[in-house]
Design a protein around this motif. Structure first.
Motif, PDB file in Angstrom:
ATOM      1  N   UNK A 296       0.819  -1.208   0.000  1.00  0.00           N
ATOM      2  CA  UNK A 296       0.000   0.000   0.000  1.00  0.00           C
ATOM      3  C   UNK A 296       0.862   1.271   0.000  1.00  0.00           C
ATOM      4  N   UNK A 297       2.186   1.100   0.107  1.00  0.00           N
ATOM      5  CA  UNK A 297       3.090   2.238   0.233  1.00  0.00           C
ATOM      6  C   UNK A 297       3.890   2.458  -1.046  1.00  0.00           C
ATOM      7  N   UNK A 298       4.474   3.636  -1.137  1.00  0.00           N
ATOM      8  CA  UNK A 298       5.414   3.942  -2.227  1.00  0.00           C
ATOM      9  C   UNK A 298       6.769   3.372  -1.815  1.00  0.00           C
ATOM     10  N   UNK A 299       6.852   2.061  -1.843  1.00  0.00           N
ATOM     11  CA  UNK A 299       7.971   1.339  -1.249  1.00  0.00           C
ATOM     12  C   UNK A 299       8.458   0.292  -2.237  1.00  0.00           C
ATOM     13  N   UNK A 300       9.771   0.254  -2.454  1.00  0.00           N
ATOM     14  CA  UNK A 300      10.332  -0.650  -3.457  1.00  0.00           C
ATOM     15  C   UNK A 300      11.370  -1.570  -2.802  1.00  0.00           C
ATOM     16  N   UNK A 301      10.956  -2.773  -2.422  1.00  0.00           N
ATOM     17  CA  UNK A 301      11.847  -3.670  -1.678  1.00  0.00           C
ATOM     18  C   UNK A 301      13.078  -4.138  -2.440  1.00  0.00           C
ATOM     19  N   UNK A 302      13.106  -3.964  -3.761  1.00  0.00           N
ATOM     20  CA  UNK A 302      14.287  -4.385  -4.522  1.00  0.00           C
ATOM     21  C   UNK A 302      15.374  -3.307  -4.537  1.00  0.00           C
ATOM     22  N   UNK A 303      15.027  -2.092  -4.114  1.00  0.00           N
ATOM     23  CA  UNK A 303      16.014  -1.019  -4.032  1.00  0.00           C
ATOM     24  C   UNK A 303      16.673  -1.021  -2.654  1.00  0.00           C
ATOM     25  N   UNK A 304      17.881  -0.459  -2.536  1.00  0.00           N
ATOM     26  CA  UNK A 304      18.549  -0.396  -1.226  1.00  0.00           C
ATOM     27  C   UNK A 304      17.691   0.353  -0.209  1.00  0.00           C
ATOM     28  N   UNK A 305      17.645  -0.156   1.016  1.00  0.00           N
ATOM     29  CA  UNK A 305      16.821   0.434   2.070  1.00  0.00           C
ATOM     30  C   UNK A 305      17.680   0.679   3.299  1.00  0.00           C
ATOM     31  N   UNK A 306      17.590   1.880   3.855  1.00  0.00           N
ATOM     32  CA  UNK A 306      18.275   2.214   5.109  1.00  0.00           C
ATOM     33  C   UNK A 306      17.216   2.661   6.104  1.00  0.00           C
ATOM     34  N   UNK A 307      17.123   1.962   7.223  1.00  0.00           N
ATOM     35  CA  UNK A 307      16.143   2.305   8.241  1.00  0.00           C
ATOM     36  C   UNK A 307      16.809   3.089   9.363  1.00  0.00           C
TER      37      UNK A 307
END
Length: 219
Positions: free
Chosen positions: A97-108
């Motif tokens: 439901x989010x503008x979220x792309x799990x295949x791109x690098x993610x920093x939390x």
């Protein structure tokens, strides 16, 4: 190092890599590259919506978060009854439901690192490969950009101070010559000399300021 959770509610394992923990310098570079359109790194802020959207009119920011970050409050990933992470299916449904792309690098990141670590755990459960944590979080980022801003001001002041001292000495030398020439005849030559020196100084100052901006953008 390979770690495995033996708890009954969770069953996962992962291999910890040095790249999973980010420094301020890495955050700064990732943010710069993202701003320039050269990186697809996503910053995920796991604090509350109120903390994320808090007005912050300082250091070139408008609100209290890393520019371009996506706010995913950690409570959205927790089961309301048990307080544990939701099932993989529920997590996937929520992320979709989010503008979220799990295949791109993610920093939390968060405030103290706890909720951002939980976000990292949720991403690990979903087999997201390129995710990492900025443990220093928003306080660390704020401290980093504050220190950088002070360093830039000190650098600029130092550069201006050196240039102004050199200019003062040169003007004093020329003014002495002008006084001598006035006593012996027209001082037009030295008036032109002062003007040319002023123009030269302004051109040099412009170059120095450009170099300061270039060094800042290259950090």
């Amino acid at each position: 190092t390979t770690r495995e959770n033996q708890g009954s509610s969770l069953n996962y394992s992962y291999e910890k890599r040095d790249s999973e923990l980010k420094t301020f310098e890495e955050i700064q570079m990732a943010a710069y590259l993202r701003e320039q359109g050269q990186s697809r790194t996503q910053f995920v802020d796991t604090r509350t919506e109120e903390e994320f959207n808090c007005p912050f009119d300082e250091l070139g920011l408008e609100t209290a978060h890393i520019p371009g970050a996506l706010n995913i409050p950690i409570k959205q990933l927790l089961d309301a009854e048990t307080g544990t992470l939701k099932s993989n299916r529920d997590l996937k449904d929520y992320f979709n439901t989010l503008n979220f792309h799990p295949k791109d690098p993610i920093i939390t990141y968060s405030t103290k690192g706890l909720s951002s670590a939980l976000m990292k755990l949720a991403l690990t459960k979903l087999r997201v490969r390129d995710s990492s944590v900025y443990l220093d979080g928003w306080p660390g980022y704020l401290a980093g950009i504050t220190e950088r801003s002070l360093q830039e001001e000190q650098f600029k002041s130092s550069e201006r101070g050196e240039m102004e001292e050199e200019l003062r000495e040169e003007f004093e030398r020329i003014m002495t010559k002008m006084d001598e020439s006035t006593r012996s005849g027209p001082g037009g030559y030295w008036h032109e000399k002062v003007y040319r020196l002023y123009i030269q100084h302004e051109q040099q100052r412009a170059k120095e300021l450009e170099e300061i901006d270039r060094r800042r953008d290259g950090q």
